[in-house]
Scaffold this active site. Structure first.
Site, PDB file in Angstrom:
ATOM      1  N   ASP A  65     -51.181  10.941 -43.428  1.00 52.43           N
ATOM      2  CA  ASP A  65     -50.681   9.726 -42.790  1.00 52.43           C
ATOM      3  C   ASP A  65     -51.759   8.653 -42.724  1.00 52.43           C
ATOM      4  O   ASP A  65     -52.721   8.678 -43.504  1.00 52.43           O
ATOM      5  CB  ASP A  65     -50.129  10.055 -41.398  1.00 52.43           C
ATOM      6  CG  ASP A  65     -48.833   9.309 -41.114  1.00 52.43           C
ATOM      7  OD1 ASP A  65     -48.905   8.084 -40.871  1.00 52.43           O
ATOM      8  OD2 ASP A  65     -47.763   9.935 -41.145  1.00 52.43           O
ATOM      9  N   ASP A 111     -53.914  12.015 -24.851  1.00 52.85           N
ATOM     10  CA  ASP A 111     -52.869  13.023 -24.938  1.00 52.85           C
ATOM     11  C   ASP A 111     -53.091  14.005 -26.087  1.00 52.85           C
ATOM     12  O   ASP A 111     -52.195  14.780 -26.424  1.00 52.85           O
ATOM     13  CB  ASP A 111     -51.487  12.370 -25.088  1.00 52.85           C
ATOM     14  CG  ASP A 111     -50.497  12.888 -24.048  1.00 52.85           C
ATOM     15  OD1 ASP A 111     -50.836  13.840 -23.340  1.00 52.85           O
ATOM     16  OD2 ASP A 111     -49.388  12.333 -23.951  1.00 52.85           O
ATOM     17  N   HIS A 125     -48.992   4.738 -36.991  1.00 53.99           N
ATOM     18  CA  HIS A 125     -47.953   5.649 -37.486  1.00 53.99           C
ATOM     19  C   HIS A 125     -48.419   7.104 -37.454  1.00 53.99           C
ATOM     20  O   HIS A 125     -47.710   7.990 -36.967  1.00 53.99           O
ATOM     21  CB  HIS A 125     -47.577   5.232 -38.902  1.00 53.99           C
ATOM     22  CG  HIS A 125     -46.467   6.015 -39.519  1.00 53.99           C
ATOM     23  ND1 HIS A 125     -46.669   7.178 -40.232  1.00 53.99           N
ATOM     24  CD2 HIS A 125     -45.125   5.792 -39.550  1.00 53.99           C
ATOM     25  CE1 HIS A 125     -45.509   7.633 -40.672  1.00 53.99           C
ATOM     26  NE2 HIS A 125     -44.553   6.813 -40.278  1.00 53.99           N
ATOM     27  N   VAL A 136     -46.939  12.069 -22.851  1.00 53.75           N
ATOM     28  CA  VAL A 136     -45.828  12.800 -23.462  1.00 53.75           C
ATOM     29  C   VAL A 136     -46.297  14.217 -23.810  1.00 53.75           C
ATOM     30  O   VAL A 136     -47.423  14.595 -23.534  1.00 53.75           O
ATOM     31  CB  VAL A 136     -45.323  12.076 -24.724  1.00 53.75           C
ATOM     32  CG1 VAL A 136     -44.742  10.718 -24.386  1.00 53.75           C
ATOM     33  CG2 VAL A 136     -46.435  11.938 -25.764  1.00 53.75           C
ATOM     34  N   ASN A 138     -35.250   6.140 -45.524  1.00 52.70           N
ATOM     35  CA  ASN A 138     -34.649   5.212 -44.554  1.00 52.70           C
ATOM     36  C   ASN A 138     -33.770   4.137 -45.177  1.00 52.70           C
ATOM     37  O   ASN A 138     -33.495   3.124 -44.535  1.00 52.70           O
ATOM     38  CB  ASN A 138     -35.749   4.513 -43.746  1.00 52.70           C
ATOM     39  CG  ASN A 138     -36.550   5.463 -42.891  1.00 52.70           C
ATOM     40  OD1 ASN A 138     -36.088   6.540 -42.541  1.00 52.70           O
ATOM     41  ND2 ASN A 138     -37.763   5.073 -42.548  1.00 52.70           N
ATOM     42  N   SER A 163     -39.406   9.285 -40.574  1.00 48.38           N
ATOM     43  CA  SER A 163     -40.798   9.621 -40.243  1.00 48.38           C
ATOM     44  C   SER A 163     -40.890  10.329 -38.911  1.00 48.38           C
ATOM     45  O   SER A 163     -41.719  11.230 -38.718  1.00 48.38           O
ATOM     46  CB  SER A 163     -41.650   8.351 -40.160  1.00 48.38           C
ATOM     47  OG  SER A 163     -42.231   8.021 -41.389  1.00 48.38           O
TER      48      SER A 163
END
Length: 599
Positions: free
Chosen positions: A173, A182, A207, A224, A298, A360
């Site tokens: 990526d 996190d 991303h 999260v 997409n 993604s």
């Protein structure tokens, strides 16, 4: 952007087939591509340079090709990657440098192929960044994104006592913000060599950080949490802040993932064009025990996206929080599974969080579940992981497979149960138990089918020709790729049955891990083959005049083939009858198990 001459464009496009192996050609022919997009890929350039891939000709020694290549490092080209699996080099040349192309062709050293564009698979317009770093709604407590609940990650943690520890997931990526609060920094590592962008622990785009957070954000009191919070993330930064990269970058990164000991490769990326080098590396990784997972695309249409659409890569579609198919998610016969991909909340740059949409975002949910499964069963093979996921996925639209959801939405608990042997692959709950000893007058019948790389194309039915009823069947889209399916029944010896196997593409059980089928009656192998095109029908039992009694073409039985039957064969439903012009009439017919002939 300047374009190369039409002759050079066509020349580059034509050489793709030359560089591919026979198996690559079969795969290429199996996958349709949009011509206009392929030409766009061939003529794409970046910063005034274009990327091509040079394969050393089979009749040339590798060292000789390398020596020839070095002669061009005088400013005419730059070597970007050495692609070990393909024995090739990815290089850049001038945007319109036809002279270098012609010079490379001299001496017949190289097959020349255009590199192909790859892009991150997210919807930029959907990005919503929380400027405060944490959404105030979740201040002082951890938010569990809806996708974590949908895939049943927390239930899997509790039931199987694992959160992905001991598993390394390689993420190709834009990098990762390693300092984000996190992430457990002890679980982060990455590639620092010349085959990728460095440093790996920076992310000017966001991303890669978002994707990695969905896989393995820490289970703490803040922010999260990911699907597999104890999994290790190995980052290969293959594209920069602008998101520009190529198929050869993916190949080089995949080799780096393997060399780092990754068991899972997660790719939230793709492009419209097939590339043989990509297919070869992912086939090799699969054989080496590494499962590769990629975004389905997409564009909201039925076109293929690569690498997701290669047979040995799991293709992931996106659904929303209501489990409905996302309108942007591409749908085709290569989609394997679906996962949450709309307004997914995860980590972002500068210690912040964001919500974003795209296949993604769906892909890392599946990669995280694969990490939980691999942690639970470290010796599980890619085939076992693949089959456990697709055979337990829940499809809201059908009991089988469709092009939008694939086999359905992934379920971590059910998939891990499947690895423990608590479900039977590809068998509905009402399947009769296998017979032990059939009573008198019954045939102890067994049908074993091993699907190929395109299991979703295969279907079969066992029909009672006497009554017209379907005894058992599996529809198109219900069978996994490279999966084994087994049916055992007691059949009435006095009845006529017909087993029909169909392939919707028309190439039979063409390719994969030992595909084929076997028929056994009362312990004797009657049929053992894989050769048919679109359809084959095999008679079983007392079929005097009911269905054709001669064996299918190219699929001889283990016994010598019988003479022509006394009656013209009655064809299977999908083929017209073809009577034998030479078979004379007879008053009596002799039969043994499946096979009958004139006495």
């Amino acid at each position: 952007m300047k374009l190369l001459s039409l002759a050079l464009v066509l020349q580059l496009a034509a050489t793709v087939a030359t560089a591919a192996t026979a198996s690559d050609e079969k795969e290429r022919n199996h996958l349709r591509r949009k011509t206009t997009e392929v030409i766009d890929e061939v003529t794409a350039v970046q910063d005034g340079r274009r990327r091509i891939v040079l394969h050393c000709k089979p009749n040339k020694v590798h060292e000789v090709c390398l020596k020839r290549l070095k002669e061009f490092e005088d400013g005419r080209l730059t070597i970007i990657h050495k692609l070990h699996e393909s024995k090739a080099w990815a290089v850049s040349i001038g945007e319109s440098d036809e002279d270098t192309i012609k010079a490379l062709e001299e001496g017949d050293f190289f097959d020349i192929e255009s590199d192909v564009i790859r892009k991150p698979m997210y919807i930029p317009e959907s990005l919503q960044v929380e400027e405060s770093g944490r959404n105030l709604q979740f201040w002082n407590r951890q938010d569990v994104p809806y996708g974590i609940e949908m895939v049943k990650a927390q239930q899997a943690w509790e039931k199987f006592n694992t959160k992905g520890a001991g598993v390394k997931v390689c993420v190709m990526d834009t990098g990762i913000l390693g300092s984000h609060e996190d992430f457990n920094t002890n679980n982060l590592s990455g590639y620092s060599g010349r085959e990728a962008v460095t440093p790996w622990d920076r992310d000017g785009n966001g991303h890669g950080t978002h994707v990695s957070g969905t896989i393995a954000a820490a289970d703490n009191d803040d922010g999260v949490v990911g699907v597999a919070p104890d999994a290790q993330i190995y980052t290969v930064r293959i594209f920069d802040n602008r998101g520009d990269f190529y198929g050869s970058d993916v190949v080089a990164a995949a080799e780096a993932c393997r060399d780092a000991g990754a068991q899972i490769i997660s790719m939230s990326l793709g492009g419209a064009s097939y590339q043989g080098d990509e297919k070869r590396i992912f086939d090799a990784l699969y054989d080496q025990g590494i499962i590769s997972i990629a975004a389905a695309g997409n564009d909201g249409d039925d076109d293929y996206s690569f690498p997701a659409s290669y047979a040995r890569v799991m293709s992931v579609a996106a659904v929303n929080s209501n489990r409905n198919h996302a309108s942007f998610s591409q749908y085709n016969d290569r989609v394997d599974i679906a996962a949450p991909g709309v307004n997914v909340r995860s980590c972002w740059n500068n210690g912040r969080y964001s919500s974003i949409s795209g296949t993604s975002m769906a892909t890392p949910h599946v990669s995280g579940v694969a990490a939980l499964m691999k942690s639970h069963k470290p010796n599980a093979t890619p085939l076992q992981l693949f089959n456990a996921m697709i055979n337990t996925a829940v499809n809201p639209n059908t009991s089988g497979r469709d092009d939008k959801y694939g086999h359905g939405i992934i379920d971590a608990v059910a998939a891990m149960d499947a690895l423990d042997g608590n479900v039977v692959d590809d068998q509905p709950d009402d399947t009769p138990p296998p017979p032990q000893n059939c009573p008198g007058g019954k045939i102890n019948f067994r049908f074993n089918l091993r699907t190929d790389d395109y299991g979703y194309e295969t279907s079969w039915e066992l029909k009672d020709e006497t009554s017209g009823q379907i005894v058992e069947s599996r529809g198109e889209g219900s069978l996994g790729n490279n999966a084994e399916n087994d049916l055992q029944l007691c059949l009435n010896r006095n009845k006529c049955y017909a087993l029909t196997i169909q392939d919707s593409y028309g190439d039979g059980l063409c390719c994969g891990n030992n595909p084929g089928f076997e028929l056994v009656a009362d312990g004797q192998v009657i049929q053992n083959s894989q050769d048919f095109s679109s359809v084959v029908t095999i008679p079983i039992g007392n079929c005097q005049g009911g269905v054709p009694t001669n064996p299918p073409v190219n699929s001889p039985p283990t016994n010598p083939p019988p003479p022509n039957p006394t009656n013209p064969p009655v064809a299977p439903p999908t083929q017209p009858p073809v009577p034998s012009p030479t078979a004379p009439p007879a008053d009596e017919e002799c039969c043994f198990l499946f096979w009958c002939w004139s006495c």
